[in-house]
Design an enzyme around this catalytic site. Structure first.
Site, PDB file in Angstrom:
ATOM      1  CG  ASP A 204      -2.316   0.495   0.891  1.00  0.00           C
ATOM      2  OD1 ASP A 204      -2.411   1.388   0.029  1.00  0.00           O
ATOM      3  OD2 ASP A 204      -3.301   0.046   1.523  1.00  0.00           O
ATOM      4  CD  GLU A 243       0.010   5.161  -7.682  1.00  0.00           C
ATOM      5  OE1 GLU A 243      -0.884   4.607  -8.369  1.00  0.00           O
ATOM      6  OE2 GLU A 243       0.313   6.363  -7.792  1.00  0.00           O
ATOM      7  CG  ASN A 247       2.050   9.301  -8.152  1.00  0.00           C
ATOM      8  OD1 ASN A 247       2.421  10.459  -8.142  1.00  0.00           O
ATOM      9  ND2 ASN A 247       1.564   8.693  -7.065  1.00  0.00           N
ATOM     10  CG  ASP A 269     -10.085   1.596  -0.898  1.00  0.00           C
ATOM     11  OD1 ASP A 269      -9.112   1.629  -1.676  1.00  0.00           O
ATOM     12  OD2 ASP A 269      -9.982   1.457   0.325  1.00  0.00           O
TER      13      ASP A 269
END
Ligand code: GLA
Length: 576
Positions: A204, A243, A247, A269
């Site tokens: 994570d 992530e 990005n 999520d």
């Protein structure tokens, strides 16, 4: 056996046959090895047909790692996860028939570790939450739960954070815990996970995000730690990065750290955890949230050769979605080749939900050996969408007619949008198995509001156009044609595009025992790292990828390069 079903051995054989002499007008192709292969091919045509080892020159579709199928503790247990929860869920995976259908990972998410280490920096876990489970075991040893999971014939997954602290510093339930991340301990932690026997690790980004780290750098470092742990223990960890797409991981996650297969999250999520008997137990997943994650997960140019976009754990079976919406959810995850990691409490799944999760024809689409993602091929009106996932079998597509509008609508798929020729296709409803009647060039049906029809279409492929590598400028005479080397990228020029995503077949050789890699750039833009599994020497390998090619007069330039010699030896690429 697989190769028999797949397209274009004929094209390749024809391509080779058309080069049955060492072509002097194409100096880049006049390599020594090439001539030997061609001479053999020539000799064979003069021998008794069928006795010739012609099959050996047919490319074989390379088996790539399929999207993982399993369960994760997060959505239904949050940080209340412990050995009892995991054992119950593992047993339910077996007794429900999910294991038989292909589900195998039992993944422990956040909450298993509260950030404590011993004086040597080793992870220390709560021995009450993770007790001894069998005679001779020690409490607080995570290999206990791994042995239990393995004992059922399943695989075990574990979780950490790339930063110094993990997401437990922002807890969903209970008190905050800090330092539950692996930064500063990558070597130690990933070796520990492998030694415990885990098969999968999700990493994570809460700590990485908070400390403003660069995910491409951290995840590459972790990837290398995973490979070193494998070299030491012989135990492979499937790599899952998370992530949340912040990005653009689809631009750097394929091949990161040299890990041969991986998934990366493309969004947040779908739903925060819904834990029975705890606060927030009335949370609900939404259809709109699930659709949004699906949309954010579509990056077909990055999904190939065992690398997959991850739109999050499924919410199928959690509170919030209707039966039809659950079926649409499963259809979307199937055509996008997404990891099928179920977030629901497996012990509470109804027969109806289990039937959705285990339908073989739908799972086969998800697990298709070509490993590609669906592409939106038409949207005749806003919210009326046609998606197509090219399958490994010649002429086969999984098609989703998705009606995102508020009213029932007719929806058509044109065979031309699937790159299939006009001729009577075989169309089956993927869920019911019903054979459907179509026209020669299209199929039309009504789709209810907020619903979808999933079809398996088998038609006739359009002819493929084959391209060979451009001659290597300034290459020494001994350089093997098509060999991707640090000094010599291999380029394919004047490649015709249609101005959209196109399926590309790559024929190559990798004579090594290990995967070789090459980075592909199209027209100097973007990059994706493609894994080329060992093909052996006798028979070339075949892989499928998808890339966006412009419609221009001069065509497109595809550039394969490597930082790490040797790369694969590329024979040709073919496109429709
Ligand atoms: C993040 C991830 C979730 C889950 C939680 C745990 O939000 O996206 O899938 O792992 O962390 O805290």
């Amino acid at each position: 056996m697989l190769s028999a079903n797949y397209q274009t051995p004929r094209v390749v054989v024809a391509g080779r046959a058309s080069k049955l002499s060492c072509n002097k007008t194409s100096p880049g192709r006049v390599g020594k090895k090439r001539c030997v292969v061609l001479a053999l091919a020539l000799a064979c045509t003069n021998v008794i047909s069928g006795v010739c080892p012609a099959a050996q020159t047919e490319p074989a579709l390379m088996l790539v790692t399929r999207p993982p199928m399993g369960w994760s503790s997060w959505n239904s247990f949050s940080n209340t996860v412990d050995a009892q929860v995991v054992m119950d869920q593992a047993r339910a995976m077996v007794s429900s028939g999910m294991q038989k259908a292909g589900y195998e990972y039992v993944n422990i998410d956040e909450g298993w570790w509260l950030g404590t280490r011993d004086s040597q920096g080793n992870i220390v876990v709560d021995s009450k939450a993770w007790p001894a489970l069998a005679h001779g075991e020690h409490p607080g040893d995570m290999s206990n739960i791994v042995r239990f999971i393995h004992g059922l014939g399943l695989k075990a997954g574990i979780y950490t954070d790339a930063g110094e602290s993990g997401c437990s510093m922002f807890p969903d339930l209970g008190p905050k815990y800090f330092h539950s991340g692996s930064e500063g301990h990558y070597e130690q932690d990933f070796l520990q996970f492998a030694k415990w026997g885990f098969d999968f690790v999700k990493v994570d980004w809460c700590g990485g995000d908070k400390d403003n780290l660069d995910p491409a750098v951290q995840y590459a470092e972790i990837g290398r730690a995973i490979l070193r742990a494998e070299a030491i223990t012989g135990h492979r960890l499937f790599y899952s990065t998370c992530e949340w797409g912040k990005n653009s991981p689809w631009t750097w996650a394929p091949g990161i750290g040299g890990v041969p297969a991986a998934i990366w999250r493309t969004s947040g999520d779908i739903v925060a955890p819904v834990v029975a008997g705890h606060e927030h137990a009335d949370r609900k997943a939404t259809f709109a949230g699930m659709l949004s994650n699906f949309d954010q997960g579509i990056h077909p140019e990055a999904q190939h050769t065992g690398y997959y976009n991850d739109p999050d754990m499924m919410v199928l079976g959690m509170p919030g979605l209707t039966e039809a919406q659950n079926r649409v959810h499963m259809s979307l995850w199937a055509i996008s080749g997404a990891p099928l990691i179920v977030g629901a409490d497996l012990a509470k799944l109804s027969p109806l939900l289990l039937a959705l999760l285990t339908r073989p024809s739908v799972l086969a689409v998800n697990q298709d050996p070509a490993g590609l993602q669906a592409v939106k091929v038409a949207e005749p009106a806003p919210g009326l969408q046609v998606w197509s996932k090219p399958l490994a079998e010649t002429g086969a597509r999984a098609v989703l007619l998705l009606n995102r509008t508020g009213s029932d609508q007719p929806l058509s798929v044109q065979l031309s949008d699937l790159q299939l020729q006009t001729s009577m296709p075989r169309i089956t409803d993927a869920w019911t198995g019903e054979q459907l009647n179509s026209k020669e060039d299209s199929y039309t049906t009504r789709v209810a509001a907020g619903d979808a029809k999933m079809l398996l279409v088998v038609g006739m492929e359009r002819p493929m156009k084959r391209y060979e590598p451009l001659p290597i400028q300034g290459a020494e005479a001994e350089t093997q044609p098509g060999a991707v080397l640090r000094q010599h990228p291999v380029r394919f020029g004047s490649v015709e595009g249609r101005g959209g995503m196109m399926r590309i077949q790559i024929i190559y050789t990798n004579p090594d025992q290990v995967i070789r890699y090459a980075r592909l750039r199209v027209n100097g833009q973007g990059a994706t790292v493609i894994a080329f599994p060992p093909s052996g020497q006798a028979r070339p390998g075949m892989l499928w990828i998808q890339a966006k090619l412009e419609r221009t007069d001069t065509g497109n330039l595809l550039d394969f390069s490597t930082d790490c010699d040797p790369g694969p030896i590329l024979d040709s690429i073919s496109l429709q």
